[in-house]
Design an enzyme around this catalytic site. Structure first.
Site, PDB file in Angstrom:
ATOM      1  N   TYR A  49      59.128  30.658  29.952  1.00  0.00           N
ATOM      2  CA  TYR A  49      59.900  30.909  31.174  1.00  0.00           C
ATOM      3  C   TYR A  49      60.516  32.307  31.116  1.00  0.00           C
ATOM      4  O   TYR A  49      60.962  32.743  30.053  1.00  0.00           O
ATOM      5  CB  TYR A  49      61.029  29.877  31.324  1.00  0.00           C
ATOM      6  CG  TYR A  49      60.678  28.780  32.313  1.00  0.00           C
ATOM      7  CD1 TYR A  49      60.389  29.091  33.633  1.00  0.00           C
ATOM      8  CD2 TYR A  49      60.643  27.447  31.924  1.00  0.00           C
ATOM      9  CE1 TYR A  49      60.072  28.098  34.541  1.00  0.00           C
ATOM     10  CE2 TYR A  49      60.319  26.448  32.830  1.00  0.00           C
ATOM     11  CZ  TYR A  49      60.033  26.783  34.136  1.00  0.00           C
ATOM     12  OH  TYR A  49      59.716  25.807  35.035  1.00  0.00           O
ATOM     13  N   GLU A  51      62.656  33.750  33.983  1.00  0.00           N
ATOM     14  CA  GLU A  51      63.400  34.024  35.221  1.00  0.00           C
ATOM     15  C   GLU A  51      64.085  35.383  35.132  1.00  0.00           C
ATOM     16  O   GLU A  51      64.734  35.683  34.128  1.00  0.00           O
ATOM     17  CB  GLU A  51      64.489  32.966  35.459  1.00  0.00           C
ATOM     18  CG  GLU A  51      64.000  31.724  36.140  1.00  0.00           C
ATOM     19  CD  GLU A  51      63.760  30.606  35.159  1.00  0.00           C
ATOM     20  OE1 GLU A  51      63.481  30.903  33.975  1.00  0.00           O
ATOM     21  OE2 GLU A  51      63.863  29.437  35.581  1.00  0.00           O
ATOM     22  N   ASP A 201      47.819  42.939  54.749  1.00  0.00           N
ATOM     23  CA  ASP A 201      47.364  41.897  53.820  1.00  0.00           C
ATOM     24  C   ASP A 201      45.912  42.216  53.489  1.00  0.00           C
ATOM     25  O   ASP A 201      45.015  41.997  54.305  1.00  0.00           O
ATOM     26  CB  ASP A 201      47.491  40.528  54.497  1.00  0.00           C
ATOM     27  CG  ASP A 201      46.953  39.402  53.617  1.00  0.00           C
ATOM     28  OD1 ASP A 201      46.267  39.692  52.613  1.00  0.00           O
ATOM     29  OD2 ASP A 201      47.205  38.223  53.943  1.00  0.00           O
ATOM     30  N   THR A 231      45.927  38.881  47.290  1.00  0.00           N
ATOM     31  CA  THR A 231      45.596  37.964  46.207  1.00  0.00           C
ATOM     32  C   THR A 231      44.776  38.758  45.204  1.00  0.00           C
ATOM     33  O   THR A 231      44.399  39.906  45.453  1.00  0.00           O
ATOM     34  CB  THR A 231      44.788  36.757  46.708  1.00  0.00           C
ATOM     35  OG1 THR A 231      43.681  37.243  47.465  1.00  0.00           O
ATOM     36  CG2 THR A 231      45.634  35.830  47.551  1.00  0.00           C
ATOM     37  N   LYS A 234      39.611  37.638  44.807  1.00  0.00           N
ATOM     38  CA  LYS A 234      38.449  37.757  45.697  1.00  0.00           C
ATOM     39  C   LYS A 234      37.646  38.980  45.231  1.00  0.00           C
ATOM     40  O   LYS A 234      37.106  38.953  44.132  1.00  0.00           O
ATOM     41  CB  LYS A 234      38.920  37.823  47.148  1.00  0.00           C
ATOM     42  CG  LYS A 234      39.766  36.593  47.547  1.00  0.00           C
ATOM     43  CD  LYS A 234      40.193  36.644  48.987  1.00  0.00           C
ATOM     44  CE  LYS A 234      40.919  35.376  49.406  1.00  0.00           C
ATOM     45  NZ  LYS A 234      42.358  35.393  49.187  1.00  0.00           N
ATOM     46  N   ARG A 240      43.620  33.552  39.932  1.00  0.00           N
ATOM     47  CA  ARG A 240      44.280  33.113  41.164  1.00  0.00           C
ATOM     48  C   ARG A 240      45.732  33.552  41.061  1.00  0.00           C
ATOM     49  O   ARG A 240      46.532  32.947  40.355  1.00  0.00           O
ATOM     50  CB  ARG A 240      44.198  31.590  41.300  1.00  0.00           C
ATOM     51  CG  ARG A 240      42.818  31.045  41.537  1.00  0.00           C
ATOM     52  CD  ARG A 240      42.269  31.467  42.886  1.00  0.00           C
ATOM     53  NE  ARG A 240      42.896  30.774  43.969  1.00  0.00           N
ATOM     54  CZ  ARG A 240      42.350  29.721  44.602  1.00  0.00           C
ATOM     55  NH1 ARG A 240      41.175  29.265  44.250  1.00  0.00           N
ATOM     56  NH2 ARG A 240      42.991  29.143  45.583  1.00  0.00           N
TER      57      ARG A 240
END
Ligand code: DSN
Length: 427
Positions: A49, A51, A201, A231, A234, A240
């Site tokens: 983790y 944060e 985008d 993203t 692609k 991902r």
């Protein structure tokens, strides 16, 4: 006793592995990242983790996470930003949340968002008639128009008129099914003149942008998008995940909106794997086929044109000749596109049915199919093979070949293509 690698999940994974290897993937939004990307995704980074931001974390033990996240940020800016005007957040988890972060960071309830009509090539996360964000924001769509017979492109007059009429607070430039080039700089300038902020985008085309084979929205001054979301799986050929860039003056607001505004711990394994894809783009590491990223990206474009040409020769109608990694084809009027998608799948060709501009059929059974070559170009698909594949799809659509014969041809082609993953307990 059942071996741990024999349980249902491992069996299904082995089946998925074989299916991906033995079929032809023409989904325009998918790809095959390098084995190193997969290795980092399944690495010990997943156990941690973190944060906060590098150097300012809430839990201990982030000495290496700090260095890794900072390094990936630097590599991301090195690939995309030649202006020195952008910063980046690599913690955003995926593409749709990346866009939502911009809405939440920059807009007030009641503000207007303007985006490309979903039915004519836009994306779900850019707002649409049934979007949950309609509770907070108003939606205006710009659209495409037929600029030459069979070619549908952004209607720039409509775009400018709507900017003047609706005075949107945010304009989104981007798409999910648009085979033509986007004129980022001109459209951003007009949006800025109308007082709007601009979000580009580039989830579909960021690989082409990184390779210098598509115009970039990362521009200095008014020609540049204020925010660029993407993203990373692609044409970019990473894990991902997603990245959100912004002009530096907006970065504090974007960072705060991501953490602590809306999200907890970043997915360090996704960030590390994204870094690997960036190194492969920069040529500081290599995809297993040894080609440069630009050579690969050129192959994506060349094979997409060949695929489209083969399909056209076999009697399918091209909707807007491709200028990028995807093409849209109209099926014969009587064809049920859902059934055709299933037929293709049985024949070993994986793709998706898609609406075409001004479609008169439903989104569930639209008039077209969308094909993309980013994934198969990674497997070394050649131009002649792509053309042959296009012909095969056309032959199937016109019942000139049987499902079994098509399956034989697609399996033979899949066998000729590269496959970079080795069998493993998780395969
Ligand atoms: N589902 C992806 C696409 O196919 O365009 C984007 O979300």
């Amino acid at each position: 006793m059942v071996q741990t690698n024999q349980n249902k999940l491992f069996q299904l994974t082995a089946q998925e592995f074989a299916k991906q290897r033995d079929t032809l993937n023409l989904i325009a939004s998918e790809n095959y990242p390098s084995p190193k990307v997969l290795q980092l995704l399944g690495s010990v980074w997943m156990n941690k983790y973190a944060e906060g931001t590098p150097g300012k974390r809430y839990y201990a033990g982030n000495i290496h996470a700090d260095e890794m996240e900072t390094y990936v940020q630097q590599k991301a800016l090195e690939v995309f930003d030649k202006t020195g005007e952008y910063g980046v957040n690599v913690q955003v988890l995926s593409g749709s949340p990346a866009n939502a972060m911009v809405f939440l960071a920059m807009l007030e309830a009641g503000d207007t968002i303007m985006s490309l009509n979903l039915a004519n090539g836009g994306h779900l996360s850019h707002m649409h008639a049934t979007s949950n964000f309609l509770k907070f924001f108003k939606l205006v769509n710009y659209d495409v128009t037929e600029t030459a017979p069979g070619t549908f492109e952004i209607d720039q007059d409509d775009y400018r008129a709507k900017l003047r009429e609706h005075k949107p607070k945010l304009v989104i430039l981007g798409f999910s099914a648009y085979p033509r080039k986007y004129e980022f700089a001109q459209m951003a300038k007009w949006a800025h003149e109308a007082g709007a902020l601009v979000l580009a985008d580039i989830a579909h085309i960021n690989g082409l942008v990184a390779a210098g084979l598509h115009d970039t929205p990362f521009q200095a001054g008014d020609a540049g998008a204020d925010f660029v979301s993407m993203t990373t799986h692609k044409t970019f050929r990473g894990p991902r995940s997603a990245m959100l860039f912004a002009k530096t003056q907006h970065m504090p607001t974007i960072n705060k909106t991501i953490f602590p505004g809306t999200s907890g711990g970043p997915h360090l394994h996704q960030i590390a794997a994204t870094g690997q894809a960036l190194l492969e783009i920069l040529g500081e590491d290599q995809y297993p086929d040894g080609r440069t990223f630009r050579e690969y990206s050129q192959a994506v474009l060349d094979t997409c044109q060949a695929l489209e040409q083969g399909a056209a020769e076999a009697g399918l109608t091209v909707v807007s000749p491709t200028q990028n990694h995807l093409c849209l084809l109209k099926l014969p009027e009587q064809t049920d596109s859902l059934e055709f998608q299933r037929l293709l799948e049985r024949a070993g060709i994986i793709t998706n049915r898609n609406m075409i501009p001004f479609d008169t059929k439903s989104a569930w059974r639209p008039s077209g199919i969308r094909l993309g070559t980013a994934a198969l170009a990674s497997r070394g698909l050649t131009v002649p093979q792509a053309k042959e594949l296009g012909r095969l799809i056309g032959d199937l659509a016109h019942s000139r070949t049987t499902e079994d014969a098509a399956k034989e041809r697609s399996t033979a082609l899949a066998k000729q293509l590269n496959w970079y993953y080795t069998e493993s307990p998780a395969a």
